[in-house]
Structures are given as structure tokens and as C-alpha cells.
Design a protein around this motif. Sequence first.
Motif, PDB file in Angstrom:
ATOM      1  N   THR A  83      -8.833   4.546   7.130  1.00 56.83           N
ATOM      2  CA  THR A  83      -7.990   5.529   6.405  1.00 56.83           C
ATOM      3  C   THR A  83      -7.006   4.750   5.448  1.00 56.83           C
ATOM      4  OG1 THR A  83      -6.120   5.763   8.160  1.00 56.83           O
ATOM      5  CG2 THR A  83      -8.428   6.879   8.308  1.00 56.83           C
ATOM      6  N   LEU A  84      -6.295   5.719   4.632  1.00 59.37           N
ATOM      7  CA  LEU A  84      -5.235   5.163   3.615  1.00 59.37           C
ATOM      8  C   LEU A  84      -3.966   5.024   4.600  1.00 59.37           C
ATOM      9  CD1 LEU A  84      -4.242   4.812   0.966  1.00 59.37           C
ATOM     10  CD2 LEU A  84      -3.646   7.320   0.728  1.00 59.37           C
ATOM     11  N   ALA A  85      -4.064   5.805   5.488  1.00 61.61           N
ATOM     12  CA  ALA A  85      -2.509   5.998   6.315  1.00 61.61           C
ATOM     13  C   ALA A  85      -2.622   4.410   7.113  1.00 61.61           C
ATOM     14  CB  ALA A  85      -2.497   7.048   7.415  1.00 61.61           C
ATOM     15  N   GLU A  86      -3.759   4.078   7.681  1.00 61.36           N
ATOM     16  CA  GLU A  86      -3.806   2.669   8.336  1.00 61.36           C
ATOM     17  C   GLU A  86      -3.533   1.602   7.372  1.00 61.36           C
ATOM     18  OE1 GLU A  86      -6.985   2.762  11.769  1.00 61.36           O
ATOM     19  OE2 GLU A  86      -7.738   3.367   9.771  1.00 61.36           O
ATOM     20  N   GLU A  87      -3.914   1.778   6.001  1.00 65.23           N
ATOM     21  CA  GLU A  87      -3.561   0.521   5.387  1.00 65.23           C
ATOM     22  C   GLU A  87      -2.257   0.702   4.687  1.00 65.23           C
ATOM     23  OE1 GLU A  87      -8.082  -0.371   3.302  1.00 65.23           O
ATOM     24  OE2 GLU A  87      -6.818   1.145   2.230  1.00 65.23           O
ATOM     25  N   LEU A  88      -1.768   1.909   4.597  1.00 62.63           N
ATOM     26  CA  LEU A  88      -0.246   2.037   4.244  1.00 62.63           C
ATOM     27  C   LEU A  88       0.646   1.413   5.284  1.00 62.63           C
ATOM     28  CD1 LEU A  88      -0.267   5.430   2.249  1.00 62.63           C
ATOM     29  CD2 LEU A  88      -0.016   3.145   1.415  1.00 62.63           C
ATOM     30  N   ASP A  89       0.280   1.430   6.502  1.00 65.98           N
ATOM     31  CA  ASP A  89       0.866   1.327   7.759  1.00 65.98           C
ATOM     32  C   ASP A  89       0.920  -0.419   7.640  1.00 65.98           C
ATOM     33  OD1 ASP A  89       1.688   3.603   8.518  1.00 65.98           O
ATOM     34  OD2 ASP A  89       0.080   3.748  10.036  1.00 65.98           O
ATOM     35  N   ASP A  90      -0.062  -0.903   7.461  1.00 69.38           N
ATOM     36  CA  ASP A  90      -0.301  -2.465   6.983  1.00 69.38           C
ATOM     37  C   ASP A  90       0.665  -2.822   6.106  1.00 69.38           C
ATOM     38  OD1 ASP A  90      -2.243  -2.751   9.211  1.00 69.38           O
ATOM     39  OD2 ASP A  90      -3.763  -2.864   8.064  1.00 69.38           O
ATOM     40  N   LEU A  91       0.811  -2.103   5.118  1.00 72.64           N
ATOM     41  CA  LEU A  91       1.546  -2.595   4.075  1.00 72.64           C
ATOM     42  C   LEU A  91       2.986  -2.452   4.468  1.00 72.64           C
ATOM     43  CD1 LEU A  91       0.966  -3.420   0.945  1.00 72.64           C
ATOM     44  CD2 LEU A  91       1.272  -1.061   0.371  1.00 72.64           C
ATOM     45  N   ASP A  92       3.484  -1.708   5.194  1.00 71.61           N
ATOM     46  CA  ASP A  92       4.883  -1.428   5.758  1.00 71.61           C
ATOM     47  C   ASP A  92       5.185  -2.598   6.617  1.00 71.61           C
ATOM     48  OD1 ASP A  92       5.250   1.219   4.626  1.00 71.61           O
ATOM     49  OD2 ASP A  92       4.747   2.201   6.510  1.00 71.61           O
ATOM     50  N   ARG A  93       4.291  -3.267   7.085  1.00 68.28           N
ATOM     51  CA  ARG A  93       4.648  -4.575   7.687  1.00 68.28           C
ATOM     52  C   ARG A  93       4.753  -5.621   6.898  1.00 68.28           C
ATOM     53  NH1 ARG A  93       1.734  -1.632  11.698  1.00 68.28           N
ATOM     54  NH2 ARG A  93      -0.492  -1.906  10.823  1.00 68.28           N
ATOM     55  N   MET A  94       4.434  -5.855   5.807  1.00 70.30           N
ATOM     56  CA  MET A  94       4.754  -6.771   4.647  1.00 70.30           C
ATOM     57  C   MET A  94       6.143  -6.952   4.695  1.00 70.30           C
ATOM     58  SD  MET A  94       3.169  -7.319   1.049  1.00 70.30           S
ATOM     59  CE  MET A  94       1.428  -7.068   1.366  1.00 70.30           C
ATOM     60  N   ASP A  95       6.799  -8.380   4.484  1.00 69.44           N
ATOM     61  CA  ASP A  95       8.210  -8.421   4.143  1.00 69.44           C
ATOM     62  C   ASP A  95       8.430  -8.181   2.764  1.00 69.44           C
ATOM     63  OD1 ASP A  95       8.377 -11.136   2.409  1.00 69.44           O
ATOM     64  OD2 ASP A  95       6.959 -11.738   3.948  1.00 69.44           O
ATOM     65  N   ASP A  96       9.609  -7.736   2.759  1.00 73.36           N
ATOM     66  CA  ASP A  96      10.363  -7.419   1.269  1.00 73.36           C
ATOM     67  C   ASP A  96       9.947  -8.527   0.144  1.00 73.36           C
ATOM     68  OD1 ASP A  96      10.969  -4.987   2.417  1.00 73.36           O
ATOM     69  OD2 ASP A  96      13.277  -5.477   2.456  1.00 73.36           O
ATOM     70  N   GLU A  97      10.198  -9.729   0.556  1.00 69.60           N
ATOM     71  CA  GLU A  97      10.219 -10.628  -0.382  1.00 69.60           C
ATOM     72  C   GLU A  97       8.807 -10.517  -1.184  1.00 69.60           C
ATOM     73  OE1 GLU A  97      11.835 -14.388   0.334  1.00 69.60           O
ATOM     74  OE2 GLU A  97      13.572 -13.662   0.941  1.00 69.60           O
ATOM     75  N   LYS A  98       7.813 -10.688  -0.315  1.00 70.35           N
ATOM     76  CA  LYS A  98       6.371 -10.802  -0.628  1.00 70.35           C
ATOM     77  C   LYS A  98       5.729  -9.568  -1.230  1.00 70.35           C
ATOM     78  CE  LYS A  98       1.839 -12.247   0.930  1.00 70.35           C
ATOM     79  NZ  LYS A  98       0.961 -12.474   2.208  1.00 70.35           N
ATOM     80  N   PHE A  99       6.380  -8.329  -0.673  1.00 72.38           N
ATOM     81  CA  PHE A  99       6.135  -6.891  -1.493  1.00 72.38           C
ATOM     82  C   PHE A  99       6.569  -6.954  -3.042  1.00 72.38           C
ATOM     83  CE2 PHE A  99       6.593  -2.692  -2.629  1.00 72.38           C
ATOM     84  CZ  PHE A  99       5.601  -1.991  -1.968  1.00 72.38           C
ATOM     85  N   VAL A 100       7.718  -7.104  -2.986  1.00 76.74           N
ATOM     86  CA  VAL A 100       8.739  -7.060  -4.125  1.00 76.74           C
ATOM     87  C   VAL A 100       7.865  -8.240  -5.233  1.00 76.74           C
ATOM     88  CG1 VAL A 100      10.637  -7.325  -5.403  1.00 76.74           C
ATOM     89  CG2 VAL A 100      10.503  -5.982  -3.230  1.00 76.74           C
ATOM     90  N   GLY A 101       7.556  -9.341  -4.985  1.00 78.54           N
ATOM     91  CA  GLY A 101       7.188 -10.204  -5.622  1.00 78.54           C
ATOM     92  C   GLY A 101       5.682  -9.777  -6.267  1.00 78.54           C
ATOM     93  N   ALA A 102       4.908  -9.232  -5.449  1.00 76.13           N
ATOM     94  CA  ALA A 102       3.704  -8.579  -5.948  1.00 76.13           C
ATOM     95  C   ALA A 102       3.812  -7.631  -6.941  1.00 76.13           C
ATOM     96  CB  ALA A 102       2.815  -8.206  -4.599  1.00 76.13           C
ATOM     97  N   ALA A 103       4.654  -6.542  -6.400  1.00 73.37           N
ATOM     98  CA  ALA A 103       4.982  -5.462  -7.379  1.00 73.37           C
ATOM     99  C   ALA A 103       5.516  -5.592  -8.642  1.00 73.37           C
ATOM    100  CB  ALA A 103       5.797  -4.486  -6.621  1.00 73.37           C
ATOM    101  N   LEU A 104       6.196  -6.795  -8.939  1.00 77.49           N
ATOM    102  CA  LEU A 104       7.112  -7.165  -9.945  1.00 77.49           C
ATOM    103  C   LEU A 104       6.254  -8.253 -10.809  1.00 77.49           C
ATOM    104  CD1 LEU A 104      10.614  -6.533  -9.077  1.00 77.49           C
ATOM    105  CD2 LEU A 104       9.261  -5.118 -10.184  1.00 77.49           C
ATOM    106  N   GLU A 105       4.945  -8.526 -10.440  1.00 74.80           N
ATOM    107  CA  GLU A 105       4.015  -9.493 -11.295  1.00 74.80           C
ATOM    108  C   GLU A 105       3.591  -8.326 -12.166  1.00 74.80           C
ATOM    109  OE1 GLU A 105       2.543 -12.054 -13.241  1.00 74.80           O
ATOM    110  OE2 GLU A 105       3.914 -12.581 -11.677  1.00 74.80           O
ATOM    111  N   ILE A 106       4.358  -8.237 -13.343  1.00 71.69           N
ATOM    112  CA  ILE A 106       3.788  -7.251 -14.390  1.00 71.69           C
ATOM    113  C   ILE A 106       2.919  -7.859 -15.496  1.00 71.69           C
ATOM    114  CG2 ILE A 106       4.850  -5.675 -16.036  1.00 71.69           C
ATOM    115  CD1 ILE A 106       7.485  -5.736 -14.431  1.00 71.69           C
ATOM    116  N   SER A 107       2.987  -8.871 -15.627  1.00 72.55           N
ATOM    117  CA  SER A 107       1.807  -9.410 -16.665  1.00 72.55           C
ATOM    118  C   SER A 107       1.032 -10.622 -16.463  1.00 72.55           C
ATOM    119  CB  SER A 107       2.627  -9.875 -18.120  1.00 72.55           C
ATOM    120  OG  SER A 107       3.263 -11.078 -17.744  1.00 72.55           O
ATOM    121  N   CYS A 108      -0.244 -10.676 -16.920  1.00 72.52           N
ATOM    122  CA  CYS A 108      -1.170 -11.711 -16.509  1.00 72.52           C
ATOM    123  C   CYS A 108      -0.351 -13.258 -16.812  1.00 72.52           C
ATOM    124  CB  CYS A 108      -2.439 -11.584 -16.909  1.00 72.52           C
ATOM    125  SG  CYS A 108      -3.327 -10.089 -16.542  1.00 72.52           S
ATOM    126  N   SER A 109       0.510 -13.810 -16.206  1.00 68.13           N
ATOM    127  CA  SER A 109       1.092 -14.908 -16.314  1.00 68.13           C
ATOM    128  C   SER A 109       0.373 -16.120 -15.609  1.00 68.13           C
ATOM    129  CB  SER A 109       2.545 -14.970 -15.962  1.00 68.13           C
ATOM    130  OG  SER A 109       3.201 -16.275 -15.956  1.00 68.13           O
TER     131      SER A 109
END
Length: 363
Positions: A83-109
Motif C-alpha cells: 500500500t501507499l500508506a506503508e511506503e509513506l510510513d517507510d519514507l517518514d523514517r528517513m532522516d531529514d538530511e537524506k530526504f531533503v538532499g534527495a528532494a532538492l536534487e533538482i537538475s541532472c547534475s
Amino acid sequence: MSVTIDITGVPPERIVFSPSPLAELGNAVHVLAEPGHHPGHHAWATATAAALEPGLADRLLEADFMWRSTRSDFLMPPRPRETLAEELDDLDRMDDEKFVGAALEISCSPRYARGGIPSPLVDERSARRALDLAAARGPRQAAFAERMLAAPTATRAWIRRLLEDCDEAFFADTWRRIRVQLAADARHKTELMRRKGLADALADASRALRLEEDPDGSRIVVDKLMEARTAAPADAVTLLPSAFGRPHLIALYSPGWQPVIMYPAASREVGVPESVETVRLRLDALAHPVRMRMCRSLARGPYSTSELADAYGITAPEVSRHLAVLRRAGLLTTRRRGRYVLHQLDFSAVSRLGSDFLESVLR
């Protein structure tokens, strides 16, 4: 050119074919953001966009750099759930630095493949780069990136609510319709791998995937207009079938992340004939290897001259000369957004040139 994933020592049972609702939701919102990439889903995109509540459409626009030209790594789960809810729960367990780094990788650098890039939450240079790239996408995207850096926990909760609201508005019905197809595709690849081996399963998933084996080890090779290498950890490689994916073939290969490959589970052809003279002019424009590589970025979204110069390690005047050639051939669209001039591949022109080229730069 290719992305190479070293799988030496990875047990066969840890190479997994499985559908992911979160990955497919990421594909669906990408189709809404860039319908020109997906002519086979034109009717779905038109009907879904027309039915969106205005507030939800605005929120999707704010965050669209996470799925428009690149796909944030957190949208490709290495361990798919039911389910999507289970995958979002897994995402919630990711630390902020890793999550934000992935979210703000905006261009194919090129920096993505090298790894070791500090998170924008802890590195001022990375933060400035992320904010500048977001600003080139528009003021709403810039404000969203600023919020993410200032209040990552609250912004992550906002992103989860956005994905949940998309699920309620349109994706839940879509997922019920396609999940059977994707599960069947994954089962077929798994059985093919069991009976005939990984090479046959990869070839069945996509002609752009192959297995290389020699005395030095084993590698999955993803045929793309880029060069990158990574090694799978001992635990797994995941391959995600997608109903919305074609023509994209996406490989998650950043160091520190488990490799994930998302492949299209179905095929659709595009392409319209064009005059010989127009084709000659356009092929001449694309004959230069730098211009062809630049098309990979320009196919994924709008880019400024300075972004392209940074991505390909050449000067801004050189980029301008290459863009002028592509523009004279009628392969680009250009628009101004504030102080930024953004260039993007003209999909209607490129589709007339040939579906093979379009699919190669979008792969």
C-alpha cells in the motif's frame, strides 16, 4: 554510454521485480506535469488535470521539481510495499538530511553520480545551489524550497499530505486499475529469471537493459545517454514495472542508496514523418556529441544557460552557441521567467524527427 550497476556477489533471490504504489504515483504526477513526454497517456492526463481541485493543482505545481525533470530518489522505494500508506510510513523514517538532499536534487547534475554531496540542510553551498535551481523554475517553487530548508519536518508532512490527497483525488482508482497488470508483469519477470536467468529477465523488461558477466564479476548495464557507475550492496537490487513510465527508464544509482531501476511495463510508439530537408537540418544540429548530450537535459525540463554550463563543464558562451544551432533547427522552445531565460526541447519537433531519438534522450 551507460549506467553500470555492479551486482557481483548479490544473491539471485535478492534481485527483486515488484510494483510500487509510491513509484507509480510519482510517475502519474510526472505525466500530469509533462504530458508531452507521454502521448499514450494524453487522454488520462487531460481528464485528470481537468478534474483536479484548484488548490491541489496549485500544490502540485509548487513541488513539481521533485518529479518534473528529475525524479527524487525517495519516490523509488527499494523495498516496495502493498500500500501507499506503508511506503509513506517507510519514507517518514528517513532522516531529514537524506530526504531533503534527495528532494532538492533538482537538475541532472554530474555531482549526483559522484556522491558525497553534503545535504543542503548542513552545507551552505549546496543550499545556495538548490535555491537557485528552484528559483529558475518559478517563484512558487523557490518559496517551497526555502520552506523545506527552514522547516524540513513541517515540509515533509506537507509533502505526505500532498501525496495522500493525490491518492484520494485520482490515484487510488488508477492504482486499482493498473496494479494487477504490474503485479503480473513482476511475476512474469521473476519466473523468467528463475527459469532462464537474470539476463533473460532484464532483456524482457527492456531492450535497454542487459547483463554483463566476466571473470571480474557481474553487472547490470542500463543503456542511457550518460555515464555512471555504482555497486549494489549485498542486500538487493529492485526493479519496478511502471504503467506510466514509457519512454522513461529510470535508474537510481546515487552512492548511499540501494540501486533501483524503473522500467516501462508496456509499449507505445510515437513519431510523425517530416520533410527530408527538415530532417537533414535537425540531424546536422544533433551530430555534435555535446548538443546530443544537452538534449538529455533539455528533454526533461527547462534549463537556463548557466545550468547547462555547470552540468556539462563548458562555458556559458559555448552553451549559447550550441543552443543557437538547436534553435535554428527548430528543436527548442524558449521562454523568459524573470531574469532567467529557459530552454527546453520541442517535443512535437523531436517526435517528428523520430521516436527512437526521443526515447533515447528521455531514457
